[in-house]
Motif scaffolding. Sequence first.
Motif, PDB file in Angstrom:
ATOM      1  N   ARG A  12       0.829  -1.211   0.000  1.00  0.00           N
ATOM      2  CA  ARG A  12       0.000   0.000   0.000  1.00  0.00           C
ATOM      3  C   ARG A  12       0.858   1.254   0.000  1.00  0.00           C
ATOM      4  O   ARG A  12       0.569   2.224  -0.702  1.00  0.00           O
ATOM      5  CB  ARG A  12      -0.945  -0.005   1.206  1.00  0.00           C
ATOM      6  CG  ARG A  12      -2.040  -1.057   1.058  1.00  0.00           C
ATOM      7  CD  ARG A  12      -2.983  -1.058   2.247  1.00  0.00           C
ATOM      8  NE  ARG A  12      -3.466   0.272   2.555  1.00  0.00           N
ATOM      9  CZ  ARG A  12      -3.605   0.753   3.784  1.00  0.00           C
ATOM     10  NH1 ARG A  12      -3.287   0.005   4.826  1.00  0.00           N
ATOM     11  NH2 ARG A  12      -4.055   1.961   3.963  1.00  0.00           N
ATOM     12  N   TYR A  16       0.971   3.848  -3.125  1.00  0.00           N
ATOM     13  CA  TYR A  16       0.624   5.257  -2.939  1.00  0.00           C
ATOM     14  C   TYR A  16       1.740   6.165  -3.433  1.00  0.00           C
ATOM     15  O   TYR A  16       1.499   7.149  -4.130  1.00  0.00           O
ATOM     16  CB  TYR A  16       0.337   5.541  -1.465  1.00  0.00           C
ATOM     17  CG  TYR A  16       0.024   6.990  -1.191  1.00  0.00           C
ATOM     18  CD1 TYR A  16      -1.227   7.511  -1.496  1.00  0.00           C
ATOM     19  CD2 TYR A  16       0.978   7.841  -0.637  1.00  0.00           C
ATOM     20  CE1 TYR A  16      -1.525   8.846  -1.258  1.00  0.00           C
ATOM     21  CE2 TYR A  16       0.695   9.175  -0.394  1.00  0.00           C
ATOM     22  CZ  TYR A  16      -0.560   9.671  -0.713  1.00  0.00           C
ATOM     23  OH  TYR A  16      -0.843  10.987  -0.472  1.00  0.00           O
ATOM     24  N   ASP A  19       1.786   6.518  -7.031  1.00  0.00           N
ATOM     25  CA  ASP A  19       0.712   7.376  -7.533  1.00  0.00           C
ATOM     26  C   ASP A  19       1.068   8.859  -7.524  1.00  0.00           C
ATOM     27  O   ASP A  19       0.568   9.629  -8.331  1.00  0.00           O
ATOM     28  CB  ASP A  19      -0.540   7.168  -6.678  1.00  0.00           C
ATOM     29  CG  ASP A  19      -1.585   6.371  -7.423  1.00  0.00           C
ATOM     30  OD1 ASP A  19      -1.555   6.384  -8.669  1.00  0.00           O
ATOM     31  OD2 ASP A  19      -2.423   5.733  -6.762  1.00  0.00           O
ATOM     32  N   GLN A  20       1.897   9.238  -6.561  1.00  0.00           N
ATOM     33  CA  GLN A  20       2.228  10.659  -6.405  1.00  0.00           C
ATOM     34  C   GLN A  20       3.474  11.019  -7.199  1.00  0.00           C
ATOM     35  O   GLN A  20       4.499  11.362  -6.624  1.00  0.00           O
ATOM     36  CB  GLN A  20       2.485  10.992  -4.932  1.00  0.00           C
ATOM     37  CG  GLN A  20       1.516  10.378  -3.970  1.00  0.00           C
ATOM     38  CD  GLN A  20       0.118  10.931  -4.145  1.00  0.00           C
ATOM     39  OE1 GLN A  20      -0.070  12.132  -4.217  1.00  0.00           O
ATOM     40  NE2 GLN A  20      -0.863  10.035  -4.230  1.00  0.00           N
ATOM     41  N   LEU A  35      -2.249   6.936   4.808  1.00  0.00           N
ATOM     42  CA  LEU A  35      -2.513   5.506   4.639  1.00  0.00           C
ATOM     43  C   LEU A  35      -3.013   4.859   5.921  1.00  0.00           C
ATOM     44  O   LEU A  35      -3.332   3.667   5.942  1.00  0.00           O
ATOM     45  CB  LEU A  35      -1.253   4.788   4.150  1.00  0.00           C
ATOM     46  CG  LEU A  35      -0.789   5.191   2.751  1.00  0.00           C
ATOM     47  CD1 LEU A  35       0.572   4.584   2.445  1.00  0.00           C
ATOM     48  CD2 LEU A  35      -1.803   4.728   1.709  1.00  0.00           C
ATOM     49  N   ALA A 131      -0.787   0.722  -9.036  1.00  0.00           N
ATOM     50  CA  ALA A 131      -1.179   2.108  -8.787  1.00  0.00           C
ATOM     51  C   ALA A 131      -1.707   2.691 -10.108  1.00  0.00           C
ATOM     52  O   ALA A 131      -2.140   1.959 -10.972  1.00  0.00           O
ATOM     53  CB  ALA A 131       0.017   2.891  -8.287  1.00  0.00           C
ATOM     54  N   LYS A 136      -7.073   4.494  -4.134  1.00  0.00           N
ATOM     55  CA  LYS A 136      -6.177   3.987  -3.092  1.00  0.00           C
ATOM     56  C   LYS A 136      -6.401   2.504  -2.869  1.00  0.00           C
ATOM     57  O   LYS A 136      -7.528   2.033  -2.887  1.00  0.00           O
ATOM     58  CB  LYS A 136      -6.481   4.646  -1.742  1.00  0.00           C
ATOM     59  CG  LYS A 136      -6.522   6.123  -1.762  1.00  0.00           C
ATOM     60  CD  LYS A 136      -6.752   6.590  -0.322  1.00  0.00           C
ATOM     61  CE  LYS A 136      -7.217   8.032  -0.303  1.00  0.00           C
ATOM     62  NZ  LYS A 136      -7.508   8.511   1.036  1.00  0.00           N
TER      63      LYS A 136
END
Lengths: 137, 137
Positions: A12, A16, A19-20, A35, A131, A136
Motif C-alpha cells: 500500500r 501510494y 501514484d504521487q 494511509l 497504482a 487507493k
Amino acid sequence: MQLSNSSQYAIRILAYMADQKDSELMNATELAEVLDIPYKFLAKIMTELVKVGLVVSIRGREGGYKFEKKTSEIMVSDILDIFNDSIKDEQCVLGIGFCNGMCKCALHDQWMEPKHLLQKMFRESSLEDIAGRGCKI
Amino acid sequence: MQLSNSSQYAIRILAYMADQKDSELMNATELAEVLDIPYKFLAKIMTELVKVGLVVSIRGREGGYKFEKKTSEIMVSDILDIFNDSIKDEQCVLGIGFCNGMCKCALHDQWMEPKHLLQKMFRESSLEDIAGRGCKI
DNA sequence: GTTTAATTCTACCTTTAAGTAGTAATTATA
DNA sequence: TATAATTACTACTTAAAGGTAGAATTAAAC
Ligand code: SF4
Ligand code: SF4
C-alpha cells in the motif's frame, strides 16, 4: 492463507508513492497519516525497503523517501520476497510438503495451476500496474 | 501465505485416520507418536474436531476417536473452516480489500481464477481423496 | 554554528499463535 | 470395587508477529 501485515502495508505504501509522481520525495509522517498506518511501524517497514534497495531515503530536514528504480520495474513479488511471503516453487498447498513426487496426495497436482497463476500474477505485476488508477488500495 | 499449524496437523491426523480403516478407533497416544505431533497439542486439536462434530470420542479405557461421517463426506474445506483458514469469497489477494468493484487494482481480476481453483480444490477434495494412497502426508 | 525537521537505531511492550502441564472425568477390565 | 487407560478441561509458558517509545543521527535552512 494470507499475506503478512508487513507485506500488505509495504504494498500500500509503495503503491501510494507510485501514484504521487509529482512530489518525488515523500516523508514518513504524511505516508502514515494518509494511509492510516502506525507511524513507527511504517518507519520500520521503510527501513527494510531502504535496506533492500527498493527505495532510497534522504535523511535530515526536507528528507524523505523516493524510488530507486522505476515503478514499472518493481514487481509485487519483489516486495513479498522481503517479508518472506512469496510462493516458493516447492511449496506444498498444505504447507506440509514431506511428500515426494512418487506419492502425491489428491491436492498435489491440483495445486500446480493456481500456484502458477499466483506466481505469475505476483511476478508480472509491477507497482505501476497496481497504482496509477486514481484509487487507493 | 500458508495454512496455520493447527490446520496442517488436523489434516494430517484425519488423513492418517482415514487410512487405517481396519482399526476403527484410534487413540491420541498413537496418533501423536506416529504423526510426530506434540501429544498435548494433538489432544487440543482433537477436542476441537470433536466439538465441531467431525469425529466422536469414546472416553475411558479402550477409548479413542473415530469418524462421525464417512471420510468421503468430509471435505478439506470443512477442516480449514474450523481454524478459520479457508478462503472467503470476498477475500482480496493482498488481504487489503478496501477496494470496491468500481476501482480495482491490477491484481483484482487476476486473483479470481486462482481463488476459484483453490476454493474448488478445498471444497471438492475429501479426506478419502487425500488419504487412501498408502503414503503419509 | 545553531536550530529544526526529518530519518534511523535500539530496545521495549502487546497480542496472538503454538505448545505444555497437571488434573479431573470416564469407562473397560481384572 | 480397584486399577489402568483414556479423553476433557483449565491454566500456564514460550515464541513470533505486530506495534510503540525515545534517543541518536543527519543535513537543510537560517
Ligand atoms: S502430496 Fe499433498 S501434502 Fe504432499 S507435498 Fe504434495 S500437495 Fe503437499
Ligand atoms: S482492487 Fe486490489 S487491493 Fe483492492 S480488493 Fe481488489 S485485489 Fe484487493
